[in-house]
Structures are given as structure tokens and as C-alpha cells.
Design an enzyme around this catalytic site. Sequence first.
Site, PDB file in Angstrom:
ATOM      1  N   GLN A 187       0.849  -1.183   0.000  1.00  0.00           N
ATOM      2  CA  GLN A 187       0.000   0.000   0.000  1.00  0.00           C
ATOM      3  C   GLN A 187       0.881   1.229   0.000  1.00  0.00           C
ATOM      4  OE1 GLN A 187      -3.137   1.465   1.290  1.00  0.00           O
ATOM      5  NE2 GLN A 187      -1.980   3.327   1.651  1.00  0.00           N
ATOM      6  N   THR A 188       0.563   2.186  -0.829  1.00  0.00           N
ATOM      7  CA  THR A 188       1.348   3.410  -0.788  1.00  0.00           C
ATOM      8  C   THR A 188       0.498   4.595  -1.212  1.00  0.00           C
ATOM      9  OG1 THR A 188       3.172   4.595  -1.829  1.00  0.00           O
ATOM     10  CG2 THR A 188       2.227   2.810  -3.089  1.00  0.00           C
ATOM     11  N   ARG A 189       0.833   5.753  -0.670  1.00  0.00           N
ATOM     12  CA  ARG A 189       0.205   6.981  -1.162  1.00  0.00           C
ATOM     13  C   ARG A 189       1.286   7.971  -1.572  1.00  0.00           C
ATOM     14  NH1 ARG A 189      -0.434   7.567   4.746  1.00  0.00           N
ATOM     15  NH2 ARG A 189       0.255   9.636   5.308  1.00  0.00           N
ATOM     16  N   HIS A 193      10.421   5.506  -3.871  1.00  0.00           N
ATOM     17  CA  HIS A 193      11.853   5.752  -3.995  1.00  0.00           C
ATOM     18  C   HIS A 193      12.595   4.445  -3.719  1.00  0.00           C
ATOM     19  CE1 HIS A 193      11.246  10.004  -4.593  1.00  0.00           C
ATOM     20  NE2 HIS A 193      10.465  10.056  -3.525  1.00  0.00           N
ATOM     21  N   HIS A 196      11.482   2.068  -0.706  1.00  0.00           N
ATOM     22  CA  HIS A 196      10.303   1.207  -0.854  1.00  0.00           C
ATOM     23  C   HIS A 196      10.470   0.191  -1.959  1.00  0.00           C
ATOM     24  CE1 HIS A 196       8.273   4.393   1.632  1.00  0.00           C
ATOM     25  NE2 HIS A 196       8.164   3.282   2.318  1.00  0.00           N
ATOM     26  N   ARG A 282       7.163   1.403   8.610  1.00  0.00           N
ATOM     27  CA  ARG A 282       7.092   2.262   9.782  1.00  0.00           C
ATOM     28  C   ARG A 282       6.043   3.343   9.541  1.00  0.00           C
ATOM     29  NH1 ARG A 282      12.811   3.756  12.135  1.00  0.00           N
ATOM     30  NH2 ARG A 282      12.142   5.751  11.302  1.00  0.00           N
ATOM     31  N   HIS A 284       2.839   3.359   9.205  1.00  0.00           N
ATOM     32  CA  HIS A 284       1.853   3.076   8.158  1.00  0.00           C
ATOM     33  C   HIS A 284       0.575   3.887   8.423  1.00  0.00           C
ATOM     34  CE1 HIS A 284       0.009   0.298   5.109  1.00  0.00           C
ATOM     35  NE2 HIS A 284      -1.084   0.748   5.697  1.00  0.00           N
ATOM     36  N   ALA A 285       0.105   4.573   7.387  1.00  0.00           N
ATOM     37  CA  ALA A 285      -1.161   5.328   7.453  1.00  0.00           C
ATOM     38  C   ALA A 285      -1.175   6.379   8.556  1.00  0.00           C
ATOM     39  CB  ALA A 285      -2.364   4.402   7.615  1.00  0.00           C
TER      40      ALA A 285
END
Length: 378
Positions: A187-189, A193, A196, A282, A284-285
Site C-alpha cells: 500500500q502506498t500513497r 523511492h 520502498h 514504519r 503506516h497510514a
Amino acid sequence: MVTTAAGLIRPHGGELVERMGERPEGVEGLETVRLTSRELSDLDMLASGALSPLTGFMGREDYERVLEEMRLAGGLPWALPVCLAVEQAPAGDRIALADETGRTLAVLEVEEVYSYDKEREAEKVFRTTDGEHPGVARLYRQHDRYVAGPVTVFERLEPPFPELHRDPAETRSLFSEKGWRRVVGFQTRNPIHRAHEYLTKCALETVDGLLIHPLVGETKSDDVPVEVRVDAYRALIERYFPEERVVVSAFPAAMRYAGPREAIWHAICRKNYGCSHFIVGRDHAGVGDYYGTYDAQLIFDELEPHELDIEPMFFEHAFWCRACGQMATPKTCPHSGDDHVFLSGTKVRELLSQGELPPEEFSRPEVAEILIEAYRST
Ligand SMILES: [Zn+2]
């Protein structure tokens, strides 16, 4: 891992629960509720099965147990309320649900209307009652009652990226076609780079396939725009990933910024999409300083091992280490920070907005160039 006949992990609760159907008669005459962007995302995820086993917006029993114990009334783990706020109790036993323009998308059979305590929900879900927190602010702006009941969605939202749109049933059949059984979801927003890229590749080393599942629902206005992120993902995958092992698809959820609880919720949704593993980095969200660096990982210990079935994969922050001569994390590299190529988010934005490429050890030039271009045109 409990699998289906095709070999993929089972949806949460055992079956994919999709809430799509025919437009029922008499919708025009119904009282209509216009949904907020967050509620619209939830509605669309109910339609697609991403929120299996939910059949609609939550009643009080589910809501209470989710707040207190992170479980649905029946005991299944569930981390976030999925509720629909209304100004007043509807008169009829059905209401029409519409988008911001008034277009009707769904019908809800009213089972219950109940009041709720916003500060309590904020404290339980967001771990803060601070109205500056974007998720709490949104909660405080909501109407004062929840209306609950099953939904039938007869008109879906137009996906922001039609070519990236895949419902859980579609990602599942795609994974099966590819012969994947073990799939890790990421999951990413943000743009990806090197850090990740490294995490996703470490995870991919141990499974069959990688689902890059960028969030395309509503985010804070200072997050990188989704069009730009999608271009950057494409450039990265084209150049640096074996294409047959990666699927990029859009995750239609709206960010709540609930940190730890949202990490669990994100994992459950990805299980419905067919992922057996889920990367939890680390913070997350998270947002601002509301959560401890590892809170989103530690919260998984509040559930019994394997109870979620989907396996969380916890990662440290990664960097290029000059002494190791490779990407590493504090878990795998013994050297000091002086050897590490690390740039803060602020520093990276500063470089990019000045048209400068960050070091190659931090960012792939193909990705950085897309970001520079985006900064130039704003
Ligand atoms: Zn090192």
C-alpha cells in the site's frame, strides 16, 4: 493460510461479499442522502467486495465492538468503523444514496439509526481527540447519527484510473491466471523511492507476486497527486521490476490517517483482493506525530497469530549504505548514519522543486524526473 480451490487465500469471513445489483423500482421517490467522499469510497468498496464480509453500513452492535475490541459483533477482526452519518432519521425503510452531484448510486435498507459520541470514536479509532488530525477533523464535521443497513449498489463510481481499476474478483482471477498463490500487497500513497523499492523486492523474494496497490481515494491535499504517482510507478516497474511478477492496481479507499488501526484494515481489504501477505512499514497510514513509529506494526500483536490469515510483513526504514555497498536497514547494516544516504521528505521536495535530481542511491532518476516535471507544472 486458508486457501480457495484456486489456491489463493480466502476472503475475510470466507466468501467475497459483493453488493452490486439491479436498480430497484421506485428509487426516484426515495429520500436521498448525499454521501461524502469518504462514504462514497466505502460504498464502492462494499459494492466490489473489498470490505467483505460487510453487507452495508454498520449497525450499533458491530460499531460498538469494533471500537472496543477491533472485532465485528460476530467476533471476526475488524479495525475501523464503516458508517454512514445522516442529519436525521429517515422516514421510510429505504433510502437512496447519491454522490455529491445528486446522482443515485445505491439503495440502503434502513435497519437502524443510532447516535454516537464523536470524541469517543476519535479516541478509540485515531487515539486522539485533536481536531487538527485530518481524520478526526472529518469525523467532527459529520452529521450526528449513523444509519445502518445493507446496501445494493446499481451504479458504480467512475474510477479515476479505469485501466488500473480491478475489483477483488478481478485481481483474484488475474493472480490465478498467473499461477500465483502467495501474493504480497504493498500500500502506498507516495511515489516509490529506492527505500520502498527495496522493501517490495525483499518481500517479493519470498512470494510469487507483488501487488502494488496505490491508494487513489481521497488523501490530504499535500500528498503527491495520484496521476503523478501512477506515472512514477509505471516508470519504475518498466525499468526495474520483472513485469510478469508485478501487478499495479488502484486501491479505491479514502485515507483516514488512523495509523495502527488503518494498517489492520488495509491488510483485511488486501486479503479480499487475494493477497496472502501485506507490507507494513514504519508509521503506516500515520500523519504528523500522532502515532509512534512502530505502532502500526505492534497493533497486530493484539490479535492471535494467524487470526487475520493474511500475514503482515514488518519492515524497517531502508537506505543506501555506502559501506555495505547496497540497500539495507538498521536490521541488516552495522554501520553508522554517516554511511547512509538518507534524505528527509522535506529535503527531497526541496531538491525536486528546484529541478535537481536527488542522489541515485535515494531515487531512481526515471522517477525523480517525473516528479520534477510535476513540480514544474504546478
Ligand atoms: Zn552498512
